[in-house]
Design a protein around this motif. Structure first.
Motif, PDB file in Angstrom:
ATOM      1  N   ASN A  79       9.195  12.304   5.789  1.00  0.00           N
ATOM      2  CA  ASN A  79      10.417  12.900   6.040  1.00  0.00           C
ATOM      3  C   ASN A  79      10.730  12.677   7.152  1.00  0.00           C
ATOM      4  O   ASN A  79      11.479  11.580   7.195  1.00  0.00           O
ATOM      5  CB  ASN A  79      10.308  14.699   5.745  1.00  0.00           C
ATOM      6  N   SER A  80      10.602  13.403   8.738  1.00  0.00           N
ATOM      7  CA  SER A  80      10.883  12.716   9.664  1.00  0.00           C
ATOM      8  C   SER A  80      10.231  11.597  10.077  1.00  0.00           C
ATOM      9  O   SER A  80      10.875  10.786  10.914  1.00  0.00           O
ATOM     10  CB  SER A  80      11.041  13.848  10.697  1.00  0.00           C
ATOM     11  N   PHE A  81       8.948  11.280   9.624  1.00  0.00           N
ATOM     12  CA  PHE A  81       8.407  10.088   9.973  1.00  0.00           C
ATOM     13  C   PHE A  81       7.981   9.785   8.665  1.00  0.00           C
ATOM     14  O   PHE A  81       7.866  10.452   7.560  1.00  0.00           O
ATOM     15  CB  PHE A  81       7.245  10.343  10.845  1.00  0.00           C
ATOM     16  N   LYS A  82       7.398   8.509   8.534  1.00  0.00           N
ATOM     17  CA  LYS A  82       6.581   8.099   7.374  1.00  0.00           C
ATOM     18  C   LYS A  82       5.114   8.202   7.822  1.00  0.00           C
ATOM     19  O   LYS A  82       4.573   7.847   8.726  1.00  0.00           O
ATOM     20  CB  LYS A  82       6.862   6.665   7.098  1.00  0.00           C
ATOM     21  N   PHE A  83       4.195   8.653   6.835  1.00  0.00           N
ATOM     22  CA  PHE A  83       3.058   8.906   7.173  1.00  0.00           C
ATOM     23  C   PHE A  83       2.090   8.183   5.905  1.00  0.00           C
ATOM     24  O   PHE A  83       2.525   8.170   4.907  1.00  0.00           O
ATOM     25  CB  PHE A  83       2.590  10.386   6.801  1.00  0.00           C
ATOM     26  N   TYR A  84       1.096   7.584   6.363  1.00  0.00           N
ATOM     27  CA  TYR A  84       0.021   6.743   5.659  1.00  0.00           C
ATOM     28  C   TYR A  84      -1.153   7.392   5.895  1.00  0.00           C
ATOM     29  O   TYR A  84      -1.780   7.467   6.865  1.00  0.00           O
ATOM     30  CB  TYR A  84      -0.060   5.290   5.740  1.00  0.00           C
ATOM     31  N   HIS A  85      -1.819   8.064   4.825  1.00  0.00           N
ATOM     32  CA  HIS A  85      -3.072   9.084   4.919  1.00  0.00           C
ATOM     33  C   HIS A  85      -4.248   8.022   4.061  1.00  0.00           C
ATOM     34  O   HIS A  85      -4.098   8.291   2.957  1.00  0.00           O
ATOM     35  CB  HIS A  85      -3.039  10.165   4.205  1.00  0.00           C
ATOM     36  N   TYR A  87     -13.442   5.955   2.546  1.00  0.00           N
ATOM     37  CA  TYR A  87     -14.914   6.216   1.807  1.00  0.00           C
ATOM     38  C   TYR A  87     -15.333   5.447   0.914  1.00  0.00           C
ATOM     39  O   TYR A  87     -16.426   5.277   0.523  1.00  0.00           O
ATOM     40  CB  TYR A  87     -14.764   7.792   1.749  1.00  0.00           C
ATOM     41  N   ARG A  88     -14.261   5.363  -0.221  1.00  0.00           N
ATOM     42  CA  ARG A  88     -14.571   4.867  -1.500  1.00  0.00           C
ATOM     43  C   ARG A  88     -14.273   3.242  -1.549  1.00  0.00           C
ATOM     44  O   ARG A  88     -14.425   2.542  -2.452  1.00  0.00           O
ATOM     45  CB  ARG A  88     -13.927   5.678  -2.680  1.00  0.00           C
ATOM     46  N   LEU A  89     -13.958   2.741  -0.362  1.00  0.00           N
ATOM     47  CA  LEU A  89     -13.691   1.435  -0.170  1.00  0.00           C
ATOM     48  C   LEU A  89     -14.729   0.511  -0.450  1.00  0.00           C
ATOM     49  O   LEU A  89     -16.045   0.763   0.309  1.00  0.00           O
ATOM     50  CB  LEU A  89     -12.891   1.234   1.036  1.00  0.00           C
ATOM     51  N   LYS A  90     -14.684  -0.546  -1.394  1.00  0.00           N
ATOM     52  CA  LYS A  90     -15.889  -1.411  -1.451  1.00  0.00           C
ATOM     53  C   LYS A  90     -15.973  -2.607  -0.461  1.00  0.00           C
ATOM     54  O   LYS A  90     -16.875  -3.200  -0.021  1.00  0.00           O
ATOM     55  CB  LYS A  90     -16.113  -1.823  -2.669  1.00  0.00           C
ATOM     56  N   SER A  91     -14.669  -3.071  -0.084  1.00  0.00           N
ATOM     57  CA  SER A  91     -14.525  -4.401   0.669  1.00  0.00           C
ATOM     58  C   SER A  91     -13.400  -4.302   1.191  1.00  0.00           C
ATOM     59  O   SER A  91     -12.367  -3.639   0.935  1.00  0.00           O
ATOM     60  CB  SER A  91     -14.540  -5.338  -0.157  1.00  0.00           C
ATOM     61  N   ILE A  92     -13.126  -5.092   2.511  1.00  0.00           N
ATOM     62  CA  ILE A  92     -12.065  -5.037   3.336  1.00  0.00           C
ATOM     63  C   ILE A  92     -11.020  -5.552   2.529  1.00  0.00           C
ATOM     64  O   ILE A  92      -9.733  -5.316   2.634  1.00  0.00           O
ATOM     65  CB  ILE A  92     -12.326  -5.766   4.472  1.00  0.00           C
ATOM     66  N   LYS A  93     -11.015  -6.549   1.343  1.00  0.00           N
ATOM     67  CA  LYS A  93     -10.144  -7.161   0.767  1.00  0.00           C
ATOM     68  C   LYS A  93      -9.334  -6.378  -0.026  1.00  0.00           C
ATOM     69  O   LYS A  93      -8.260  -6.137  -0.169  1.00  0.00           O
ATOM     70  CB  LYS A  93     -11.083  -8.068  -0.245  1.00  0.00           C
ATOM     71  N   GLU A  94     -10.214  -5.225  -0.585  1.00  0.00           N
ATOM     72  CA  GLU A  94      -9.598  -4.255  -1.301  1.00  0.00           C
ATOM     73  C   GLU A  94      -8.373  -3.510  -0.479  1.00  0.00           C
ATOM     74  O   GLU A  94      -7.417  -3.077  -0.922  1.00  0.00           O
ATOM     75  CB  GLU A  94     -10.634  -3.215  -1.743  1.00  0.00           C
ATOM     76  N   LEU A  95      -8.624  -3.193   0.835  1.00  0.00           N
ATOM     77  CA  LEU A  95      -7.983  -2.819   1.683  1.00  0.00           C
ATOM     78  C   LEU A  95      -6.507  -3.635   1.875  1.00  0.00           C
ATOM     79  O   LEU A  95      -5.539  -2.840   1.985  1.00  0.00           O
ATOM     80  CB  LEU A  95      -8.465  -2.403   3.139  1.00  0.00           C
ATOM     81  N   PHE A  96      -6.766  -4.987   2.045  1.00  0.00           N
ATOM     82  CA  PHE A  96      -5.466  -5.791   2.123  1.00  0.00           C
ATOM     83  C   PHE A  96      -4.629  -5.852   0.958  1.00  0.00           C
ATOM     84  O   PHE A  96      -3.619  -5.853   1.104  1.00  0.00           O
ATOM     85  CB  PHE A  96      -6.003  -6.955   2.827  1.00  0.00           C
ATOM     86  N   ASP A  97      -5.514  -5.718  -0.067  1.00  0.00           N
ATOM     87  CA  ASP A  97      -4.660  -5.716  -1.286  1.00  0.00           C
ATOM     88  C   ASP A  97      -3.723  -4.611  -1.512  1.00  0.00           C
ATOM     89  O   ASP A  97      -2.739  -4.757  -2.041  1.00  0.00           O
ATOM     90  CB  ASP A  97      -5.824  -5.801  -2.632  1.00  0.00           C
ATOM     91  N   ILE A  98      -4.137  -3.493  -0.893  1.00  0.00           N
ATOM     92  CA  ILE A  98      -3.222  -2.225  -1.085  1.00  0.00           C
ATOM     93  C   ILE A  98      -2.175  -2.194  -0.111  1.00  0.00           C
ATOM     94  O   ILE A  98      -1.290  -1.432   0.094  1.00  0.00           O
ATOM     95  CB  ILE A  98      -3.914  -0.768  -1.184  1.00  0.00           C
ATOM     96  N   GLY A  99      -2.173  -3.193   1.114  1.00  0.00           N
ATOM     97  CA  GLY A  99      -1.148  -3.491   2.069  1.00  0.00           C
ATOM     98  C   GLY A  99      -1.530  -2.763   3.164  1.00  0.00           C
ATOM     99  O   GLY A  99      -0.420  -2.693   3.986  1.00  0.00           O
ATOM    100  N   ASN A 139      -2.275  -4.034   6.039  1.00  0.00           N
ATOM    101  CA  ASN A 139      -1.514  -4.564   7.382  1.00  0.00           C
ATOM    102  C   ASN A 139      -0.171  -4.100   7.415  1.00  0.00           C
ATOM    103  O   ASN A 139       0.636  -4.016   8.462  1.00  0.00           O
ATOM    104  CB  ASN A 139      -1.543  -6.083   7.031  1.00  0.00           C
ATOM    105  N   ASP A 140       0.524  -3.869   6.528  1.00  0.00           N
ATOM    106  CA  ASP A 140       1.967  -3.448   6.381  1.00  0.00           C
ATOM    107  C   ASP A 140       2.067  -1.883   6.878  1.00  0.00           C
ATOM    108  O   ASP A 140       3.006  -1.728   7.846  1.00  0.00           O
ATOM    109  CB  ASP A 140       2.679  -3.442   4.833  1.00  0.00           C
ATOM    110  N   TYR A 141       0.986  -1.280   6.791  1.00  0.00           N
ATOM    111  CA  TYR A 141       0.897   0.016   7.226  1.00  0.00           C
ATOM    112  C   TYR A 141       0.839   0.207   8.801  1.00  0.00           C
ATOM    113  O   TYR A 141       1.516   0.877   9.481  1.00  0.00           O
ATOM    114  CB  TYR A 141      -0.341   0.968   6.672  1.00  0.00           C
ATOM    115  N   LEU A 142      -0.063  -0.932   9.319  1.00  0.00           N
ATOM    116  CA  LEU A 142      -0.301  -0.801  10.615  1.00  0.00           C
ATOM    117  C   LEU A 142       0.947  -1.644  11.341  1.00  0.00           C
ATOM    118  O   LEU A 142       1.093  -1.290  12.490  1.00  0.00           O
ATOM    119  CB  LEU A 142      -1.582  -1.782  10.691  1.00  0.00           C
ATOM    120  N   ASN A 143       1.515  -2.442  10.675  1.00  0.00           N
ATOM    121  CA  ASN A 143       2.747  -3.163  11.170  1.00  0.00           C
ATOM    122  C   ASN A 143       3.979  -2.281  11.296  1.00  0.00           C
ATOM    123  O   ASN A 143       4.856  -2.652  11.790  1.00  0.00           O
ATOM    124  CB  ASN A 143       3.060  -4.427  10.627  1.00  0.00           C
TER     125      ASN A 143
END
Ligand SMILES: Nc1ncnc2c1ncn2[C@@H]1O[C@H](COP(=O)(O)OP(=O)(O)OP(=O)(O)O)[C@@H](O)[C@H]1O
Ligand SMILES: [Mg+2]
Length: 142
Positions: free
Chosen positions: A71-77, A81-93, A95-99
Motif C-alpha cells: 500500500n504506502s510501501f511495498k513489503f516483502y515478507h 526456514y524451508r529454503l533448501k538452497s540459496i539457488k532457490e532464493l535467487f530463483d524467486i527473485g 535480488n530484485d527484492y533487495l534492489n
C-alpha cells in the motif's frame, strides 16, 4: 525508536507496542532480519508492524517462502526456514527484492543463510523467557 533497542516483554500486547513503534520509524529501503527459535514471535512481530500500515492479512511465509504486500510501501515478507538452497532464493527473485530501494524486506530465519544478507540491515532477535515472556533486541548495522 532508538537503536540498539532492548526490552523484556511479558505479553503479546507489549510486543505489539514495540512492533508498532518500530514500524513508525520505517522510511523504505530497510532490510529487517528476524531471528529466534520456533514460536519466538517473528511472524507475530511482522504482522503487528504491518498492521500499522493497514495490512491486516499477514500470515507466515514459511511455505510460500515469500509473501508480498503493498500500500504506502511495498513489503516483502520472506522466511528462510524451508529454503533448501540459496539457488532457490535467487530463483524467486531475492535480488530484485533487495534492489528495490523503496521496499521494506522482512526476513525470518535470516541466520540460516547469512551469506546472502546485506551488511546494511536491522536485526531483531527474540529470546523466549516464558510462555508469554520474550526478550527483544533490535540492532542496526551499517
Ligand atoms: N510476548 C509475546 N510476543 C510475541 N508472541 C507471543 C508472545 N507471547 C505469546 N506469543 C505467541 O507466540 C507465538 C509466536 O508465533 P510466531 O508464529 O510469531 O513465531 P515465529 O517466531 O514466527 O515462529 P517460526 O519460527 O515457526 O516462524 C504466537 O502464537 C503468539 O501469540
Ligand atoms: Mg514465523
Amino acid at each position: 525508536m532508538k537503536f540498539p533497542f532492548q526490552a523484556i516483554v511479558a505479553s503479546e500486547n507489549e510486543t505489539e507496542t514495540i512492533a508498532k513503534s518500530f514500524a513508525a520509524g520505517l522510511v523504505g529501503g530497510e532490510v529487517v532480519v528476524l531471528s529466534g527459535e520456533l514460536g519466538a514471535g517473528k511472524t507475530f512481530f511482522v504482522k503487528k508492524a504491518l498492521t500499522s500500515f493497514g495490512i491486516t492479512w499477514v500470515n507466515s511465509p514459511s511455505f510460500a517462502i515469500v509473501n508480498e504486500y503493498k500500500n504506502s510501501f511495498k513489503f516483502y515478507h520472506i522466511d528462510f526456514y524451508r529454503l533448501k538452497s540459496i539457488k532457490e532464493l535467487f530463483d524467486i527473485g531475492f535480488n530484485d527484492y533487495l534492489n528495490d530501494t523503496e521496499a521494506i524486506v522482512f526476513i525470518e530465519w535470516g541466520n540460516l543463510f547469512p551469506e546472502v544478507l546485506p551488511h546494511k540491515r536491522i536485526e531483531i532477535n527474540f529470546k523466549m523467557k516464558s510462555e508469554n515472556g520474550r526478550e527483544i533486541l533490535i540492532t542496526k548495522h551499517a
